[in-house]
Design a protein around this motif. Structure first.
Motif, short mmCIF file in Angstrom:
data_model
loop_
_atom_site.label_atom_id
_atom_site.label_comp_id
_atom_site.label_asym_id
_atom_site.label_seq_id
_atom_site.Cartn_x
_atom_site.Cartn_y
_atom_site.Cartn_z
N SER A 187 0.81 -1.22 0.00
CA SER A 187 0.00 0.00 0.00
C SER A 187 0.84 1.27 0.00
O SER A 187 0.30 2.38 0.06
N MET A 189 3.29 1.34 -2.46
CA MET A 189 3.84 1.16 -3.81
C MET A 189 5.22 0.50 -3.79
O MET A 189 5.96 0.57 -4.76
N ILE A 199 4.52 2.16 -9.97
CA ILE A 199 3.32 2.99 -9.96
C ILE A 199 2.52 2.83 -11.26
O ILE A 199 3.00 2.25 -12.23
N HIS A 220 -5.37 7.05 -11.23
CA HIS A 220 -4.53 6.17 -10.39
C HIS A 220 -3.05 6.44 -10.64
O HIS A 220 -2.24 6.42 -9.70
N LYS A 223 -2.10 9.51 -8.57
CA LYS A 223 -2.17 9.31 -7.12
C LYS A 223 -1.14 8.29 -6.63
O LYS A 223 -0.55 8.46 -5.55
N SER A 224 -0.92 7.24 -7.40
CA SER A 224 0.08 6.24 -6.98
C SER A 224 1.49 6.81 -7.07
O SER A 224 2.36 6.46 -6.27
N GLN A 227 2.01 8.77 -3.95
CA GLN A 227 2.18 7.85 -2.84
C GLN A 227 3.58 7.26 -2.80
O GLN A 227 4.24 7.22 -1.75
N TYR A 240 -2.18 3.34 0.90
CA TYR A 240 -2.90 3.72 -0.31
C TYR A 240 -4.28 3.07 -0.31
O TYR A 240 -4.41 1.85 -0.26
N GLU A 241 -5.31 3.90 -0.35
CA GLU A 241 -6.68 3.41 -0.44
C GLU A 241 -7.31 4.05 -1.67
O GLU A 241 -7.85 5.15 -1.59
N TYR A 242 -7.21 3.36 -2.77
CA TYR A 242 -7.65 3.96 -4.02
C TYR A 242 -9.08 3.58 -4.38
O TYR A 242 -9.43 2.40 -4.43
#
Length: 331
Positions: A187, A189, A199, A220, A223-224, A227, A240-242
């Protein structure tokens, strides 16, 4: 090639670069129809759109076409195919979309959503040939003249755009745990090697239910990336809570754009309702709860509507259909 064991990356086959932290962001590569035996896709004006340079080359080709004489064949009815078809008809190009699929956006849409979307396209002069596929791009002196379909039908065109999918660029990687066609990460990456992060399209990350998922979407990717960078430089960051999010905006150059927003999980049973002539709504029901929600329409969901869709996906209210799910969040 990346070799985690020696913490080196080989560039150009000769130069080895050592690293302390490595971030893999190679995305996906275009799947070419020649892989399936289709002939002639190397002809001039046959385009695969994956990068900005590809789009720029397409625009240059469109600008060179004689006014009123442009004909395009679009191969595929996914994101690339539909967005290109919508764009090209705005250039005054005669557009025909060819696909073996019976539905548009078949990974997300059911028959009702697909049918509604198809009407938006056909009302703007775009033609569809479904249940058929291109077997050859026909050219003369290297310049595209048309396509031949599996059925034997021939279509004249001087531009073609192919959008039949993509595959993760991971063949260069060795020494890392791979899942779902990509690099397995946690979570934060972080891969199976704590000094290597992955990512975007190539990351197989823990979804909201804990299982590993891959997501090929720009939201994504952004955002990843944030992260992974924060985790790599030691910034305290939450796991990470996608929330899966998909959208498309087409015909935005007209007074009647077509837009959809989707949030959540597609694993449940899909329920679809027509709100009115210009708006379609859908939810995905799993174990008596709404786990995903969509609005498709012209002009499409408002910013407030999008927040409500996200709320449905996050809160998972008890629901049996669109009405009960939307009512739970005040939609």
């Amino acid at each position: 090639r990346s070799r985690s064991a020696g913490k080196t990356v080989t560039v150009g086959g000769t130069a080895d670069i050592k690293y302390e932290k490595l971030l893999l962001a190679t995305g996906c590569g275009t799947i070419k129809v020649s892989k399936f035996g289709v002939k002639g896709d190397e002809a001039q004006n046959v385009f695969y759109i994956r990068e900005e340079a590809d789009a720029a080359a397409l625009v240059k080709a469109l600008e060179s076409l004689p006014e009123g004489k442009g004909k395009a064949v679009i191969v595929g009815t996914g994101y690339i195919g539909l967005e290109c078809a919508a764009a090209l008809v705005g250039w005054g190009i005669e557009v025909t979309v060819v696909s073996p699929a019976d539905k548009l956006m078949e990974r997300l849409f059911d028959d009702d959503l697909s049918g509604w979307m198809e009407k938006q396209y056909t009302s703007r002069g775009i033609k569809f040939v479904k249940g058929d596929s291109v077997t050859e791009f026909n050219s003369k002196d290297g310049a595209l003249e048309g396509v031949t379909l599996k059925s034997g039908q021939k279509l004249d065109c001087n531009v073609a755009v192919v959008g039949v999918g993509a595959s993760p660029n991971v063949d260069f990687i060795s020494g890392l745990k791979m899942e779902k066609g990509g690099v397995a990460v946690d979570s934060f990456m972080k891969s199976s090697d704590p000094s290597v992060y992955a990512i975007g399209d190539i990351a197989a990350f823990p979804g909201l239910d804990g299982s590993l998922v891959r997501c090929e979407h720009v939201d994504h990717a952004r955002k990843s990336a944030a992260q992974a960078v924060k985790a790599a430089i030691g910034v305290d960051v939450k796991p990470y809570e996608y929330m899966p999010y998909f959208y498309s905006r087409v015909f935005e150059y007209t007074e009647d754009p077509v837009i959809f927003n989707f949030y959540g999980d597609q694993s449940g049973e899909m329920k679809v309702t027509a709100k009115d002539e210009k708006t379609m709504t859908a939810v995905w029901i799993k174990d008596g709860k709404a786990v995903g929600a969509l609005i498709l329409g012209s002009p499409g969901p408002s910013g407030e509507d999008a927040k409500k869709l996200q709320q449905i996906a996050a809160e998972k209210p008890a629901a049996t259909d669109v009405s009960s799910a939307f009512s739970a969040v005040g939609l």
